[in-house]
Write a protein that holds these residues in place. Structure first.
Motif, PDB file in Angstrom:
ATOM      1  N   TYR A 272       0.816  -1.212   0.000  1.00  0.00           N
ATOM      2  CA  TYR A 272       0.000   0.000   0.000  1.00  0.00           C
ATOM      3  C   TYR A 272       0.849   1.261   0.000  1.00  0.00           C
ATOM      4  CZ  TYR A 272      -3.746  -3.264   0.676  1.00  0.00           C
ATOM      5  OH  TYR A 272      -4.615  -4.299   0.474  1.00  0.00           O
TER       6      TYR A 272
ATOM      7  N   THR B 111     -10.527   0.100 -14.024  1.00  0.00           N
ATOM      8  CA  THR B 111     -11.198  -1.025 -13.367  1.00  0.00           C
ATOM      9  C   THR B 111     -11.412  -2.170 -14.344  1.00  0.00           C
ATOM     10  OG1 THR B 111     -12.335   0.544 -11.924  1.00  0.00           O
ATOM     11  CG2 THR B 111     -13.226  -1.683 -12.010  1.00  0.00           C
TER      12      THR B 111
ATOM     13  N   ARG C 113      -5.389  -8.827 -13.597  1.00  0.00           N
ATOM     14  CA  ARG C 113      -5.286  -9.730 -12.446  1.00  0.00           C
ATOM     15  C   ARG C 113      -5.078 -11.168 -12.884  1.00  0.00           C
ATOM     16  NH1 ARG C 113      -8.943  -8.726  -7.166  1.00  0.00           N
ATOM     17  NH2 ARG C 113      -8.380  -6.563  -6.804  1.00  0.00           N
TER      18      ARG C 113
ATOM     19  N   TRP D 269     -15.522  -3.776  -8.194  1.00  0.00           N
ATOM     20  CA  TRP D 269     -15.095  -4.240  -6.875  1.00  0.00           C
ATOM     21  C   TRP D 269     -15.873  -5.490  -6.476  1.00  0.00           C
ATOM     22  CZ3 TRP D 269     -17.685  -4.543  -2.090  1.00  0.00           C
ATOM     23  CH2 TRP D 269     -16.857  -4.861  -1.009  1.00  0.00           C
TER      24      TRP D 269
ATOM     25  N   LEU E 248     -14.726  -8.430  -8.670  1.00  0.00           N
ATOM     26  CA  LEU E 248     -13.369  -8.931  -8.412  1.00  0.00           C
ATOM     27  C   LEU E 248     -13.213  -9.525  -7.024  1.00  0.00           C
ATOM     28  CD1 LEU E 248     -11.173  -6.189 -10.104  1.00  0.00           C
ATOM     29  CD2 LEU E 248     -11.269  -8.609 -10.709  1.00  0.00           C
ATOM     30  N   GLU E 249     -13.878  -8.922  -6.057  1.00  0.00           N
ATOM     31  CA  GLU E 249     -13.624  -9.323  -4.675  1.00  0.00           C
ATOM     32  C   GLU E 249     -14.670 -10.292  -4.139  1.00  0.00           C
ATOM     33  OE1 GLU E 249     -10.892  -8.277  -2.933  1.00  0.00           O
ATOM     34  OE2 GLU E 249     -10.188  -7.139  -4.664  1.00  0.00           O
TER      35      GLU E 249
ATOM     36  N   ARG F 104      -8.191 -14.286  -9.533  1.00  0.00           N
ATOM     37  CA  ARG F 104      -7.080 -14.084  -8.599  1.00  0.00           C
ATOM     38  C   ARG F 104      -6.168 -15.297  -8.580  1.00  0.00           C
ATOM     39  NH1 ARG F 104     -10.644 -11.682  -5.093  1.00  0.00           N
ATOM     40  NH2 ARG F 104     -10.710 -13.419  -3.639  1.00  0.00           N
TER      41      ARG F 104
ATOM     42  N   ARG G   4      -3.020  -0.655  -7.740  1.00  0.00           N
ATOM     43  CA  ARG G   4      -2.815  -2.014  -7.239  1.00  0.00           C
ATOM     44  C   ARG G   4      -3.839  -2.992  -7.791  1.00  0.00           C
ATOM     45  NH1 ARG G   4       1.997  -1.649  -4.981  1.00  0.00           N
ATOM     46  NH2 ARG G   4       1.929  -2.320  -7.088  1.00  0.00           N
TER      47      ARG G   4
ATOM     48  N   HIS H   3      -6.791  -2.800  -7.764  1.00  0.00           N
ATOM     49  CA  HIS H   3      -7.922  -2.852  -6.834  1.00  0.00           C
ATOM     50  C   HIS H   3      -8.802  -1.634  -7.097  1.00  0.00           C
ATOM     51  CE1 HIS H   3     -10.240  -2.467  -3.184  1.00  0.00           C
ATOM     52  NE2 HIS H   3      -9.943  -3.722  -2.912  1.00  0.00           N
TER      53      HIS H   3
END
Lengths: 310, 362
Positions: free
Chosen positions: B21, B79, B86, B217, B220-221, B230, B296, B298
């Protein structure tokens, strides 16, 4: 009468095709060497641009085109040291770091140009060489033997690089590292040093390509290369990683460009057709990528950073 | 014997979360420092130049609106690209996907120029989305069917797309009453994104981009496909992965980027530009690659990175107007930011230690 006019046009188109192929050839030979060692450099266009400006500015100041070529090489060496550090030591993703080099080169060359030159001023271009007898031959003389020195350097490099890759220890090391770095490493070949040298040589050829372009055109402007560096990368795939293949690809592209220019000069084709022709290199490249991907295998370790023991 | 201090670089036992970070912040800081050096070398007062570049563009409402307008396509495309990145799918073709999106959306607007229907804007955005995805499906198809390198195919398609757009704006899409200028008719109200705040150019497309970031988001998450992506990315670039097919991820990765870039293209022409021009993007497709990495991969990070990148664009314009700085400075900053990030990322996996030579025992 008509026939001799047609011959004249064909001869001058081929001659200009060879000239236009030269920067492509230099840059793609350099890229081919790097890729053979397993490193993809997407930043060729950026290096070419800075090399082109360096050469342009040198010739503007000194009126010496040969010094300009040397400066182009020097710029390439510096960029190579830089790119090698990012790729080999920091192990950056090669598909992305090259885009950074491109944007940096695009911006830096324009910045330097605006700061030190401002308004475009033409520079002294190369003088064509004159070979006794050969240059005076009809037809063939104008096609092949009235070019500037950089054209002969570029085409001369093709057999040289072919020989190095095939018949020298250094070439063997490069190929081994591009295919199987672990095995090469276990035999005592330094992966990092060999790749570093290939990157530096490759970038210096890209810088030289930019210099050749600027001096040939006798001018510099923002984004002078207009994506030639990216085409040069594609030519490596087109030529299936062999110097000879890369040369053939460069000649094809040079000739296509020369024909388009010739047609534009004569106003033979309307604007929309010349737009379509401008797309040709990119489309040919994509088709070539498909064909090559089916028939040839890229160096196995291409784009893969080497970490000992992983 | 004097103690010699040794600097030792050693791999971390585990990648450092803190450095992951911190490295974008470090990169941004290094970029700013380099900026001050460049300003000085250009013979400008560094403080003044810094102010003109990084503060002046956003010290009023209008400026903040401009920042959001510029950040909007960058966060959306960033994005979309992150989905592919990724999984180690390198889509370098967002610039072309954006141009095709703008072309398709713009064609709808030009064709229905007389209409005041409320369906025009949704139709434009849909057309742009489809166009961007179709363009991105070319590298996806060639990669999955012929194993052609997607980096080069998507890159080459940028040039085709940009030329295609220019060609059509010079031809069939040109405004017939435009005195021959290569531009389309100005879009009517029904084909323009409404302005949200009076006195700025802040349009509702920014909200759409934010929604895209949130959707990214979630995808992806929180989704299973996001999880597969991932895993695939983490395992490197092998051809197959346990239980699921890599080809499907190639398609998803490229289409996500194409979708985002296509929609972003429509929002440019229906937003700040208001018509089709031969060129509709100052390199957003390339800048978004950097945004994705600085963020990142993200969506939250990409949002922040897009604001920084937007500021670089605005700063470039402001520096050019106020200080006669060449606009090329923006490109240099973009490149430097990426390099510094890549350099700082080294510290995620490695640490630097200083030791005195005596402790080492030699």
């Amino acid at each position: 009468m008509v026939d001799s006019f047609a011959v004249l046009i064909i001869v001058s188109t081929i001659a200009s095709g060879i000239r236009l192929a030269t920067p492509f050839l230099l840059a793609s030979l350099g890229e081919a060497l790097g890729q053979r060692s397993g490193v993809l450099n997407l930043g060729v266009d950026g290096v070419m641009l800075i090399g082109a400006f360096g050469a342009y500015y040198t010739v503007l100041q000194t009126n010496n085109p040969y010094l300009g070529l040397l400066v182009g090489i020097g710029v390439g060496v510096i960029m190579g040291v830089f790119y090698g550090f990012i790729t080999l030591y920091l192990q950056a993703e090669q598909g992305v770091s090259g885009i950074g080099i491109y944007l940096f080169g695009l911006g830096m060359s324009d910045l330097l140009f605006q700061k030190f030159v401002g308004t475009p001023r033409p520079i002294l271009p190369f003088m064509p060489l004159h070979f006794p007898v050969l240059s005076d031959l009809p037809v063939v003389g104008e096609m092949l033997f009235q070019h500037s020195i950089i054209v002969y350097i570029a085409f001369g490099l093709v057999p040289v690089m072919g020989f190095i890759l095939k018949h020298t220890t250094y070439g063997l090391n490069i190929r081994a590292i591009g295919e199987n770095p672990e095995a090469a490493d276990s035999l005592g070949v330094s992966v990092t040093a060999t790749r570093y040298s290939a990157i530096i040589i490759g970038n210096s050829l890209a810088g030289l390509a930019g210099a050749a372009l600027a001096i040939e055109l006798g001018i510099f402007q923002q984004n002078l290369t207009n994506a030639m560096g990216f085409i040069a990368i594609a030519l490596v795939y087109f030529g299936a990683w062999s110097p000879k293949g890369v040369m053939i690809g460069s000649l094809v592209f040079g000739l296509v460009q020369a024909i388009v220019l010739q047609c534009k000069t004569f106003g033979v084709i309307p604007r929309s057709a010349s737009d379509l022709a401008a797309m040709a290199p990119a489309i040919i490249t994509i088709l070539a990528l498909v064909v090559v991907a089916k028939r040839f295998k890229q160096p196995s370790a291409l784009t893969k950073p080497y970490v000992r023991g992983s | 014997m004097r103690d010699a201090v040794l600097i030792k670089i050693e791999p971390r036992p585990e990648p450092s979360r803190v450095m992951r970070y911190c490295s974008p912040l470090l990169a941004a800081l290094l970029m700013l420092i380099s900026g001050l050096i460049i300003f000085t070398l250009l013979g400008k007062n560094p403080v003044e130049a810094f102010h003109a570049f990084f503060v002046e563009p956003i010290n009023d409402f209008y400026g903040l609106g401009e920042l959001c307008i510029k950040a909007s396509p960058l966060m959306l495309i960033g994005t979309g690209l992150a989905v592919g990145f990724r999984a180690s799918i390198w889509n370098i073709g967002a610039e072309g996907q954006l141009a095709i999106g703008a072309l398709c959306g713009g064609a709808v607007a030009v064709y229905f120029n007389q209409s005041s229907s409320g369906f025009i804007l949704p139709a434009m955005i849909s057309a742009g989305a489809v166009g961007g995805m179709l363009w991105a499906s070319i590298p996806a198809l060639l990669r999955t069917k012929f194993n052609a390198n997607e980096i080069l195919v998507s890159l080459m398609l940028n040039y085709v797309a940009i030329l295609l757009l220019a060609m059509l704006v010079h031809g069939p899409l040109r405004d017939p009453d435009g005195y021959g200028f290569p531009q389309s008719v100005l879009f009517g109200e029904s084909a323009t994104l409404p302005i949200m705040i009076e006195g700025t150019r802040l349009h509702v497309g920014v909200l759409l981009s934010l929604a895209g970031v949130v959707a990214g988001w979630v995808f992806l998450e929180k989704s299973f496909t996001g999880y597969q992506i991932r895993v695939a990315g983490g395992a490197g670039r092998a051809a197959t992965y346990a239980g699921f097919e890599y080809n499907r991820l190639i398609w998803i990765g490229l289409l996500a980027g194409g979708l985002a870039a296509g929609v972003a293209g429509v929002m440019e022409i229906a937003g700040p530009i208001g018509q089709l021009l031969p060129s509709v993007s100052p390199g957003y497709g390339y800048a978004a690659i950097i945004v994705a990495f600085v963020g990142r991969l993200h969506p939250g990070g990409i949002f922040l990175a897009s604001l920084l990148m937007a500021l670089l664009y605005l700063g470039g314009e402001s520096g050019q107007m106020n200080l006669d700085l060449p606009s090329a400075v923006t490109g240099i900053f973009q490149g430097l930011l990426l390099f510094y990030l890549l350099a700082a990322d080294f510290l995620v996996n490695y640490r630097i230690r200083t030791k005195s030579s005596q402790q080492e025992g030699n």
